[in-house]
Design a protein around this motif. Sequence first.
Motif, PDB file in Angstrom:
ATOM      1  N   ALA A  57      33.386 -22.969 -36.107  1.00  0.00           N
ATOM      2  CA  ALA A  57      33.892 -21.894 -35.253  1.00  0.00           C
ATOM      3  C   ALA A  57      33.715 -20.510 -35.847  1.00  0.00           C
ATOM      4  N   PHE A  58      33.094 -20.393 -37.021  1.00  0.00           N
ATOM      5  CA  PHE A  58      32.948 -19.073 -37.632  1.00  0.00           C
ATOM      6  C   PHE A  58      31.731 -19.030 -38.546  1.00  0.00           C
ATOM      7  N   VAL A 109      32.722 -11.191 -40.229  1.00  0.00           N
ATOM      8  CA  VAL A 109      32.899 -12.555 -39.731  1.00  0.00           C
ATOM      9  C   VAL A 109      32.791 -12.555 -38.216  1.00  0.00           C
ATOM     10  N   VAL A 110      32.111 -13.557 -37.685  1.00  0.00           N
ATOM     11  CA  VAL A 110      32.092 -13.817 -36.249  1.00  0.00           C
ATOM     12  C   VAL A 110      32.799 -15.142 -36.036  1.00  0.00           C
ATOM     13  N   PHE A 111      33.734 -15.175 -35.082  1.00  0.00           N
ATOM     14  CA  PHE A 111      34.494 -16.408 -34.863  1.00  0.00           C
ATOM     15  C   PHE A 111      34.738 -16.666 -33.383  1.00  0.00           C
ATOM     16  N   ARG A 135      35.986 -16.896 -26.467  1.00  0.00           N
ATOM     17  CA  ARG A 135      35.001 -15.837 -26.660  1.00  0.00           C
ATOM     18  C   ARG A 135      34.661 -15.706 -28.146  1.00  0.00           C
ATOM     19  N   LEU A 136      33.489 -15.180 -28.421  1.00  0.00           N
ATOM     20  CA  LEU A 136      33.130 -14.827 -29.781  1.00  0.00           C
ATOM     21  C   LEU A 136      33.620 -13.421 -30.081  1.00  0.00           C
ATOM     22  N   TYR A 137      34.185 -13.248 -31.280  1.00  0.00           N
ATOM     23  CA  TYR A 137      34.662 -11.947 -31.739  1.00  0.00           C
ATOM     24  C   TYR A 137      34.029 -11.636 -33.091  1.00  0.00           C
ATOM     25  N   MET A 138      33.840 -10.359 -33.354  1.00  0.00           N
ATOM     26  CA  MET A 138      33.353  -9.921 -34.650  1.00  0.00           C
ATOM     27  C   MET A 138      34.436  -9.092 -35.329  1.00  0.00           C
ATOM     28  N   GLY A 159      39.547  -7.730 -43.584  1.00  0.00           N
ATOM     29  CA  GLY A 159      40.485  -6.682 -43.958  1.00  0.00           C
ATOM     30  C   GLY A 159      40.900  -5.818 -42.787  1.00  0.00           C
ATOM     31  N   ASP A 160      40.141  -5.913 -41.680  1.00  0.00           N
ATOM     32  CA  ASP A 160      40.477  -5.167 -40.470  1.00  0.00           C
ATOM     33  C   ASP A 160      41.208  -6.098 -39.511  1.00  0.00           C
ATOM     34  N   SER A 161      42.176  -5.597 -38.785  1.00  0.00           N
ATOM     35  CA  SER A 161      42.994  -6.436 -37.893  1.00  0.00           C
ATOM     36  C   SER A 161      42.650  -6.242 -36.423  1.00  0.00           C
ATOM     37  N   SER A 162      41.441  -5.721 -36.138  1.00  0.00           N
ATOM     38  CA  SER A 162      41.067  -5.462 -34.743  1.00  0.00           C
ATOM     39  C   SER A 162      39.701  -6.062 -34.428  1.00  0.00           C
TER      40      SER A 162
END
Length: 676
Positions: A95-96, A103-105, A112-115, A119-122
């Motif tokens: 899944a990642f 990281v893409v997960f 959905r895929l997210y990038m 260290g970032d929370s968005s």
Amino acid sequence: MQPEAPGAAEKATAPYGSWESPITAAAVSAAGRTVEGLAVAGDGRLVWVEKRPVEGGASVLVREAAEPRGKALDVTPQGFAVRTLAQEYGGGSGAFAVQGDTVVFSNYSDQRLYMQTIGDSSPRPLTPDYAASEVCYADGVFDPHFHRYVTIMEDHRNNSSDPVTTIAAVKISDRDVNEPTILVSGNDFYAFPRIDPSEKRMAWIEWSNPNMSWDKSQLWVGYFSEKGEVQNRICIAGGDPTLVESPTEPKWSSKGELFFITDRQSGFWNIYKWDEQSNVVIQLYALDAEFSKPMWVFGASSYDFVGKNDSSLKIICCYRQNGRSYVGVLDPGSGSFSTLVIPFSSVTNIVSGDECFYIEGASANLPVSIAKVTLDEKRTVTTDFSLIWSSSEDVTEYKSYFSLPEFIEFPTVIPGQHAYAYFYAPYNHSFQGPSDEKPPLLVRTHGGPTEEARGILDLNVQYWTSRGWALVDVNYGGSSGYGREYRERILGQWGAVDVNDCCSCATFLVETGRVDGQRLCITGESAGGFTTLACLAFRQTFKAGCSLYGIADLTSLRAGSHKFEACYTDNLVGNKQAYDERAPINFVDKFTCPLILFHGLEDTVVPPDQTAKIYKAIKDKGLPVALVEYEGEPHGFRKAENIKFTLEQEMVFFARLVGKFKVAGDITPIKIENFD
């Protein structure tokens, strides 16, 4: 053989099954963390997905601590979970993907895929928001040539029961959300898209119904055009009709050499290399052992490269042989192999880091853990082995209660043939059983049915043995880890070979004087639940059983199977007559003993009505029976409170109906129909 403990001569004598133990069901559920997938970030630190039952089964990406023995840090922000639903079993291992600090997960709730930058929370979405999570992604990699993310895409929009699976590319270079671009299509299933870092080409695995990937698959290489399209495809392995093989786990070295694992001719998964100039494959090391395993979930990594950037490239790998894992270093140039000495007897994943490698493994004394391993300059000797994560950090406090597994070989019903199991004798440093009593036995049947019991430290097992139960984990014919021939014993014989082997194992333990033949119980999950129900329907070996989200009706299972297993049941069962003759639901009249059942109401692999049917039939027959259904649970329980409740109720059920002893601890039993 059991560990020696101080004060062993002062043990109290108490009936088997009634012993007090600090290994409670709450302790078991709290120790139920699992690791799914390993990758190394740009700073050289490991990242992995951790599944946490105490947090409702949340799947969170975490990063290795910067300092030795430090606490791993969560990467996934609140409101997200790293888990794909592709091929139904999904999970976090595929899944990642990580590149540098990016990281893409796959996010569980919307698929959905997210990038995200570590260290970032968005995290920002990369793929469209389809209604009802109709498109899933798995097993993705970063494409260094076209600045995109290449992934398996499973599209349910046109047909939910027959989704279209492709290899697709997702843009990551801009902030716009775009439809993925399909690169490879036309077959039923794809896995392991892997891109050569040195040239514009990609390898992948594909297969088609009626095969599972471990039955017959193909390895392909395709070359990218200037626009990034796949062209000039070559079948590297699996295309020869005279060879039956299942290539898997392709990987490119930094120099553009393609390695993979296949089981051609010998029937054992060994490591091979593709010689591009002659277009032939070369076996690097021949061994009657399994260097890979059936691909139930995406993202397996059974080997990796060390010395990636110099001429001394070597392969760090693991294999299974005779019920044990080994880790070694293979020199692809000379073919020499050096076995490493490590504390793990079971290894499932390996990835290479900076001047080290990481392994996921366990042993009879260590629960599932992640270790960081350093080698000497010649890469033949382990110089450091340190645990960086454990599924149960407090497990050592129970060490004096642990029963150690004994690998046993027992005769099957076929003359001269044998099967395998791990036997755990009852053990508790404070208690012993009466001299004139044998312990009750719990037979565990694994799922799949091509999975494998591994003889590792599992508090689920120790919960039973520390209370005075004997337990045996059976690797019946059809299990993985012993080669293709052993795995294929079950083809056309599911509900026969597995049933016979479980009964033969129990009988063997009775005849060798280890357990009480009048107190034999059996339990199993999923496919193991089917084996449990079939044992109770067609044999008189066991006195009670427990099925966890097991299969009772083979015909309805086949009709409702998701695409990944659409033909699997046919391969396992055979013809229509066998479907009828081996389905426990059709032979309720043959059941003679008590049964307890558990099922999650969100199970999409084995529908809950399978359990409801067998429950009603057994109840109507008048046998003692109990049913527990869990809201919000899928195929396999993820929530700590449900894991705890299941374990307690299963033990109390067996104690009341078979054991004739009182379980230590304050456990309120559920109502048993036709008994209470």
